[in-house]
Design an enzyme around this catalytic site. Structure first.
Site, PDB file in Angstrom:
ATOM      1  N   ASP A   2      25.668  37.205  40.636  1.00  0.00           N
ATOM      2  CA  ASP A   2      25.371  38.024  39.933  1.00  0.00           C
ATOM      3  C   ASP A   2      24.194  36.492  38.231  1.00  0.00           C
ATOM      4  O   ASP A   2      23.618  36.923  38.245  1.00  0.00           O
ATOM      5  CB  ASP A   2      26.654  37.725  38.793  1.00  0.00           C
ATOM      6  CG  ASP A   2      26.831  39.410  37.406  1.00  0.00           C
ATOM      7  OD1 ASP A   2      25.554  38.360  37.095  1.00  0.00           O
ATOM      8  OD2 ASP A   2      28.322  39.265  37.373  1.00  0.00           O
ATOM      9  N   SER A   3      25.462  35.668  38.135  1.00  0.00           N
ATOM     10  CA  SER A   3      24.748  35.177  37.354  1.00  0.00           C
ATOM     11  C   SER A   3      22.812  34.179  37.343  1.00  0.00           C
ATOM     12  O   SER A   3      22.521  34.669  36.437  1.00  0.00           O
ATOM     13  CB  SER A   3      25.611  33.394  37.185  1.00  0.00           C
ATOM     14  OG  SER A   3      26.556  33.412  36.779  1.00  0.00           O
TER      15      SER A   3
ATOM     16  N   HIS B  74      32.539  33.984  46.261  1.00  0.00           N
ATOM     17  CA  HIS B  74      32.229  34.049  45.264  1.00  0.00           C
ATOM     18  C   HIS B  74      31.742  32.662  44.807  1.00  0.00           C
ATOM     19  O   HIS B  74      31.614  32.166  44.728  1.00  0.00           O
ATOM     20  CB  HIS B  74      33.514  34.834  44.723  1.00  0.00           C
ATOM     21  CG  HIS B  74      33.832  36.002  44.857  1.00  0.00           C
ATOM     22  ND1 HIS B  74      33.733  36.780  43.878  1.00  0.00           N
ATOM     23  CD2 HIS B  74      34.688  36.594  46.089  1.00  0.00           C
ATOM     24  CE1 HIS B  74      34.391  38.444  44.303  1.00  0.00           C
ATOM     25  NE2 HIS B  74      34.845  37.918  45.930  1.00  0.00           N
TER      26      HIS B  74
ATOM     27  N   ASP C 170      33.801  45.086  42.403  1.00  0.00           N
ATOM     28  CA  ASP C 170      34.178  43.399  42.562  1.00  0.00           C
ATOM     29  C   ASP C 170      35.123  43.198  41.584  1.00  0.00           C
ATOM     30  O   ASP C 170      35.291  43.574  40.526  1.00  0.00           O
ATOM     31  CB  ASP C 170      33.072  42.951  41.356  1.00  0.00           C
ATOM     32  CG  ASP C 170      32.683  41.699  41.360  1.00  0.00           C
ATOM     33  OD1 ASP C 170      33.508  40.809  42.562  1.00  0.00           O
ATOM     34  OD2 ASP C 170      32.444  41.000  40.831  1.00  0.00           O
ATOM     35  N   HIS C 171      36.371  42.600  42.063  1.00  0.00           N
ATOM     36  CA  HIS C 171      37.611  41.841  41.631  1.00  0.00           C
ATOM     37  C   HIS C 171      38.024  42.994  40.807  1.00  0.00           C
ATOM     38  O   HIS C 171      38.814  43.142  39.367  1.00  0.00           O
ATOM     39  CB  HIS C 171      37.093  40.827  39.982  1.00  0.00           C
ATOM     40  CG  HIS C 171      36.909  39.379  40.507  1.00  0.00           C
ATOM     41  ND1 HIS C 171      36.509  38.610  41.213  1.00  0.00           N
ATOM     42  CD2 HIS C 171      35.126  38.576  40.514  1.00  0.00           C
ATOM     43  CE1 HIS C 171      36.539  37.941  41.733  1.00  0.00           C
ATOM     44  NE2 HIS C 171      35.540  37.851  41.292  1.00  0.00           N
TER      45      HIS C 171
ATOM     46  N   ASP D  39      41.894  41.245  43.544  1.00  0.00           N
ATOM     47  CA  ASP D  39      41.732  39.860  43.103  1.00  0.00           C
ATOM     48  C   ASP D  39      42.866  40.495  43.156  1.00  0.00           C
ATOM     49  O   ASP D  39      43.670  40.123  41.768  1.00  0.00           O
ATOM     50  CB  ASP D  39      40.629  40.055  42.048  1.00  0.00           C
ATOM     51  CG  ASP D  39      40.458  38.464  42.278  1.00  0.00           C
ATOM     52  OD1 ASP D  39      41.569  37.816  42.560  1.00  0.00           O
ATOM     53  OD2 ASP D  39      39.815  37.770  41.487  1.00  0.00           O
TER      54      ASP D  39
ATOM     55  N   GLY E  72      30.268  31.803  36.535  1.00  0.00           N
ATOM     56  CA  GLY E  72      29.122  32.056  36.035  1.00  0.00           C
ATOM     57  C   GLY E  72      27.620  30.818  36.229  1.00  0.00           C
ATOM     58  O   GLY E  72      27.995  30.215  36.605  1.00  0.00           O
TER      59      GLY E  72
END
Ligand code: G3H
Ligand code: 13P
Ligand code: ZN
Length: 332
Positions: A279-280, A234, A95-96, A117, A192
């Protein structure tokens, strides 16, 4: 470190997953992980809901978990799925990724998919860097995700004050020149738990903050220009209000946490969006249960007693996302 191919580990790339998701109008979940309980939850949740998935690792997570251990964790996950007699397949994805070296290292250590990215670079430099990664990855049968447009939000390795929407007039040229396999776009999501400032939101009848809708007009314009090409979203956590409430009730301080409403994600999953990054929400689910358990049982000090409930909650959350939001359940 000894080189290993994803094929030897028993992983798959995202090519077939995305083709089926595009046709079936659903999206593949990409869950970030960095420890054993998260991995167990992702595997168990996706086996239970019969969903293909993408196991996603950031460069920070790779350092945290140790890159050698990580490869064996992925191998362990394959064995666990096979032992359960499940047909579920998964890709291991960087990721990224921010450099060619990091992407090469992941290709060489068993990843089946990498993201480069280059969205923080100029358009020309993004093309140049992405093309280099694609050349190396494709030579090893590994697929590549690129990014055009910048998402707002702050994470360990990803940080931007303001978002810049993807410019639809660039996507065709970018895909043609780089030969990427999928494209992450910016249409109003953000990384986030604090995705929006309260002043960007309205309030519903119960006083709950409602974020501005995603820019589906930009997504449609992109789809017109590169029909059938896999798009990645994302920053797609919903920042589940129930988890935020449990965290704040049990000593946490997550003020003004707002995410992407589930109905917006459902709509995106029916479009060319084939991969949705989460993710968050996983972090919030685990933190909520850990805080709650420790607050209710202050004398507890066996990590299994609070990581166990955290893992159980994450399994529930994953099954819910796969079944009710992304539509990937039953597609394994
Ligand atoms: O988009 C970034 C991911 O949520 C990974 O975050 O760098 O804190 O592991 P991280
Ligand atoms: P969230 O912070 O919304 O979970 O987004 C995760 C992500 O995009 C990882 O690349
Ligand atoms: Zn991201």
């Amino acid at each position: 470190m000894e080189k290993v191919s994803y094929k030897d580990i028993g992983l798959v790339t995202t090519t077939e997953m995305f083709a089926k998701a595009m046709k079936g109008k659903y999206a593949i979940p990409a869950y970030n992980f960095n420890n054993m309980e998260q991995l167990q939850a992702i595997v168990m949740g996706c086996v239970e809901s019969k969903s293909p998935f993408i196991l996603q690792v950031s460069s920070g997570a790779r350092k945290y978990a140790n890159q050698t251990l990580l490869r064996f964790l992925a191998m362990g996950a394959v064995a666990m799925i096979n032992d359960a007699g499940s047909p579920v397949k998964f890709a291991l994805h960087l990721d990224h990724g921010d450099t060619l070296e990091l992407c090469k290292s992941c290709v060489d250590s068993g990843f089946s998919s990498v993201m480069i990215d280059g969205s923080h670079h100029s358009y020309e430099d993004n093309i140049k860097l992405t093309k280099q990664v694609v050349e190396y990855a494709h030579a090893h049968g590994v697929v590549v995700e690129g990014e055009l447009g910048v998402l707002a939000g702050i994470e360990d390795a990803v940080s931007a004050e303001k978002s810049t929407y993807t410019r639809p007039e660039q996507v065709e040229d970018f895909v043609r020149k780089t030969n990427v396999d999928s494209l992450a776009i910016s249409i109003g999501t953000s990384h986030g738990a604090m995705k929006f400032k309260p002043e960007q939101c309205t309030r519903d009848s119960r006083g709950v903050l409602v974020p501005p809708p995603l820019r589906f007009d930009i997504l449609e314009e992109i789809e017109k220009r590169i029909p059938g090409f896999p798009i990645v979203l994302h920053g797609a956590s919903s920042v589940v209000p129930e988890y935020v409430e449990i965290i704040n009730k049990n000593g946490g301080a997550l003020k003004d946490a707002v995410g992407i409403p589930a109905d917006q994600l459902r709509k995106a999953a029916r479009s060319a969006v084939c991969k949705v990054n989460i993710d968050s929400d996983g972090r919030l689910a685990m933190t909520a249960m850990i805080r709650k358990t420790l607050a209710e049982k202050p004398a507890e000090f066996d990590p299994r007693k609070y990581l166990g409930p955290a893992r159980d909650e994450l399994i529930k959350m994953i099954i819910h996302k796969n079944k009710e939001v992304l539509g990937s359940a039953g597609q394994a």
